[in-house]
Design a protein around this motif. Structure first.
Motif, PDB file in Angstrom:
ATOM      1  N   PHE A   1       0.851  -1.185   0.000  1.00 16.03           N
ATOM      2  CA  PHE A   1       0.000   0.000   0.000  1.00 16.03           C
ATOM      3  C   PHE A   1       0.888   1.236   0.000  1.00 16.03           C
ATOM      4  O   PHE A   1       1.686   1.449   0.920  1.00 16.03           O
ATOM      5  N   HIS A   2       0.762   2.037  -1.064  1.00 16.84           N
ATOM      6  CA  HIS A   2       1.497   3.297  -1.158  1.00 16.84           C
ATOM      7  C   HIS A   2       0.615   4.400  -0.586  1.00 16.84           C
ATOM      8  O   HIS A   2      -0.436   4.720  -1.131  1.00 16.84           O
ATOM      9  N   ARG A   3       1.048   4.948   0.536  1.00 15.65           N
ATOM     10  CA  ARG A   3       0.188   5.868   1.274  1.00 15.65           C
ATOM     11  C   ARG A   3      -0.107   7.156   0.519  1.00 15.65           C
ATOM     12  O   ARG A   3      -1.242   7.642   0.521  1.00 15.65           O
ATOM     13  N   GLN A   4       0.918   7.746  -0.124  1.00 17.74           N
ATOM     14  CA  GLN A   4       0.721   9.046  -0.759  1.00 17.74           C
ATOM     15  C   GLN A   4      -0.353   9.010  -1.840  1.00 17.74           C
ATOM     16  O   GLN A   4      -1.151   9.935  -1.968  1.00 17.74           O
ATOM     17  N   SER A   5      -0.371   7.966  -2.620  1.00 12.95           N
ATOM     18  CA  SER A   5      -1.355   7.865  -3.705  1.00 12.95           C
ATOM     19  C   SER A   5      -2.561   7.011  -3.320  1.00 12.95           C
ATOM     20  O   SER A   5      -3.494   6.856  -4.097  1.00 12.95           O
TER      21      SER A   5
ATOM     22  N   ARG B   1      -8.029  -8.897   5.753  1.00 14.09           N
ATOM     23  CA  ARG B   1      -8.601  -7.896   6.658  1.00 14.09           C
ATOM     24  C   ARG B   1      -7.609  -6.798   6.965  1.00 14.09           C
ATOM     25  O   ARG B   1      -7.981  -5.636   7.144  1.00 14.09           O
ATOM     26  N   GLN B   2      -6.322  -7.149   7.020  1.00 15.16           N
ATOM     27  CA  GLN B   2      -5.286  -6.129   7.182  1.00 15.16           C
ATOM     28  C   GLN B   2      -5.275  -5.196   5.981  1.00 15.16           C
ATOM     29  O   GLN B   2      -5.200  -3.967   6.130  1.00 15.16           O
ATOM     30  N   VAL B   3      -5.375  -5.763   4.770  1.00 15.74           N
ATOM     31  CA  VAL B   3      -5.420  -4.945   3.549  1.00 15.74           C
ATOM     32  C   VAL B   3      -6.633  -4.021   3.569  1.00 15.74           C
ATOM     33  O   VAL B   3      -6.551  -2.849   3.176  1.00 15.74           O
ATOM     34  N   LEU B   4      -7.756  -4.517   4.048  1.00 19.19           N
ATOM     35  CA  LEU B   4      -8.987  -3.728   4.049  1.00 19.19           C
ATOM     36  C   LEU B   4      -8.963  -2.590   5.069  1.00 19.19           C
ATOM     37  O   LEU B   4      -9.827  -1.710   5.028  1.00 19.19           O
ATOM     38  N   GLU B   5      -7.993  -2.589   5.949  1.00 13.26           N
ATOM     39  CA  GLU B   5      -7.840  -1.474   6.883  1.00 13.26           C
ATOM     40  C   GLU B   5      -7.182  -0.267   6.221  1.00 13.26           C
ATOM     41  O   GLU B   5      -7.264   0.845   6.742  1.00 13.26           O
ATOM     42  N   TRP B   6      -6.537  -0.487   5.079  1.00 18.92           N
ATOM     43  CA  TRP B   6      -5.885   0.623   4.395  1.00 18.92           C
ATOM     44  C   TRP B   6      -6.931   1.508   3.700  1.00 18.92           C
ATOM     45  O   TRP B   6      -7.875   0.986   3.080  1.00 18.92           O
ATOM     46  N   PRO B   7      -6.769   2.826   3.732  1.00 20.72           N
ATOM     47  CA  PRO B   7      -7.723   3.733   3.075  1.00 20.72           C
ATOM     48  C   PRO B   7      -7.470   3.815   1.566  1.00 20.72           C
ATOM     49  O   PRO B   7      -7.070   4.843   1.021  1.00 20.72           O
ATOM     50  N   ALA B   8      -7.740   2.720   0.875  1.00 27.20           N
ATOM     51  CA  ALA B   8      -7.379   2.610  -0.549  1.00 27.20           C
ATOM     52  C   ALA B   8      -8.341   3.378  -1.440  1.00 27.20           C
ATOM     53  O   ALA B   8      -9.561   3.309  -1.268  1.00 27.20           O
ATOM     54  N   GLU B   9      -7.768   4.077  -2.398  1.00 23.35           N
ATOM     55  CA  GLU B   9      -8.547   4.707  -3.467  1.00 23.35           C
ATOM     56  C   GLU B   9      -8.305   3.992  -4.792  1.00 23.35           C
ATOM     57  O   GLU B   9      -9.233   3.794  -5.577  1.00 23.35           O
ATOM     58  N   LYS B  10      -7.050   3.595  -5.043  1.00 26.74           N
ATOM     59  CA  LYS B  10      -6.676   2.950  -6.298  1.00 26.74           C
ATOM     60  C   LYS B  10      -6.198   1.523  -6.021  1.00 26.74           C
ATOM     61  O   LYS B  10      -5.699   1.226  -4.939  1.00 26.74           O
ATOM     62  N   VAL B  11      -6.343   0.677  -7.036  1.00 30.49           N
ATOM     63  CA  VAL B  11      -5.815  -0.680  -6.963  1.00 30.49           C
ATOM     64  C   VAL B  11      -5.066  -0.961  -8.254  1.00 30.49           C
ATOM     65  O   VAL B  11      -5.624  -0.828  -9.349  1.00 30.49           O
TER      66      VAL B  11
END
Length: 234
Positions: free
Chosen positions: A138-142, A198-208
């Motif tokens: 997970f890249h936080r900036q983007s 579930r760990q991945v789903l905790e990230w505030p993802a916008e893009k995949v």
């Protein structure tokens, strides 16, 4: 000169490589990502075929510090990159060091993160799969999550003949990006896999970003939740 790198978001670029032939003659597209860390150095995810043009564009962004194969299947071009950037650190996902003894590995991708990129990139080790242990980043900036093989989406007509039939059964050419059925069946430890997702789903993802499929550019967290509902709802 036509640009090789395409900007996906702040400090992240992607480059599409050549089509490669895998087991049983299946053809796969290749894709890599370049992430610029806060210290100015570069993190290369799933490096694809190297070229002079690609190197020129990458060198203009910063110094290559990390070469990261995200699972034990994405390593074909890794040796070429290590020869081109001998000072870059290479981290091995589970199973790859035994497969590529010609590569110098500087550490393992076992859940620990290098201090140089701990402020920019998170990772989750997706355990419990017989095919490969994939490292999802997970890249936080983007706000971009990077999947390799666990989510795929090929366009209709990509595969021909009997391979097209197998690809349809496997959900590789489903109506939307999906976890292929062979990977679903290979999860022998679903509790471990469920905890990782579930760990991945905790990230505030916008893009995949996927190695095999068009990038998802919005509502990334909802997309991941839908793609893995077969696992998390079990």
């Amino acid at each position: 000169m036509v640009a090789t790198l395409k900007e996906l978001g702040p400090d992240i670029w992607i480059a599409d490589g050549p089509i490669i032939t895998a087991a049983a003659g299946f053809h796969y597209s290749t894709r890599m990502a370049v992430i610029r860390l806060s210290n100015g150095s570069l993190f290369l995810w799933s490096p694809t075929q190297i070229s002079d043009a690609l190197r020129t564009e990458i060198d203009a962004l910063g110094d290559v510090a990390y070469l990261i194969p995200p699972n034990s299947l994405h390593h074909v071009f890794l040796g070429d990159w290590q020869r081109a950037y001998p000072n870059a650190k290479v981290y091995a996902p589970p199973g790859l060091a035994q497969k590529r003894r010609d590569i110098r590995f500087d550490g393992n991708l076992d859940g620990a993160m290098d201090s140089d990129w701990v402020d920019n990139i998170d990772l989750a080790v997706i355990r419990g799969n017989l095919i490969t242990t994939e490292i999802v980043f997970f890249h936080r900036q983007s706000r971009t999550v990077l999947f390799t093989d666990l989510i795929q989406h090929f366009h209709p007509g990509w595969f021909k003949g009997w391979r097209a039939f197998v690809a349809r059964l496997d959900l590789m050419v489903a109506a939307e990006p999906s976890v292929p059925r062979k990977f679903r069946a290979a999860f022998t430890d679903r509790s471990a896999a469920r905890a990782s997702i579930r760990q991945v789903l905790e990230w505030p993802a916008e893009k995949v970003l996927m190695a095999h499929g068009d990038p998802v550019t919005e509502n990334g967290q909802a997309f991941i939740r839908s793609a893995f509902r077969w696992l998390t709802a079990a």
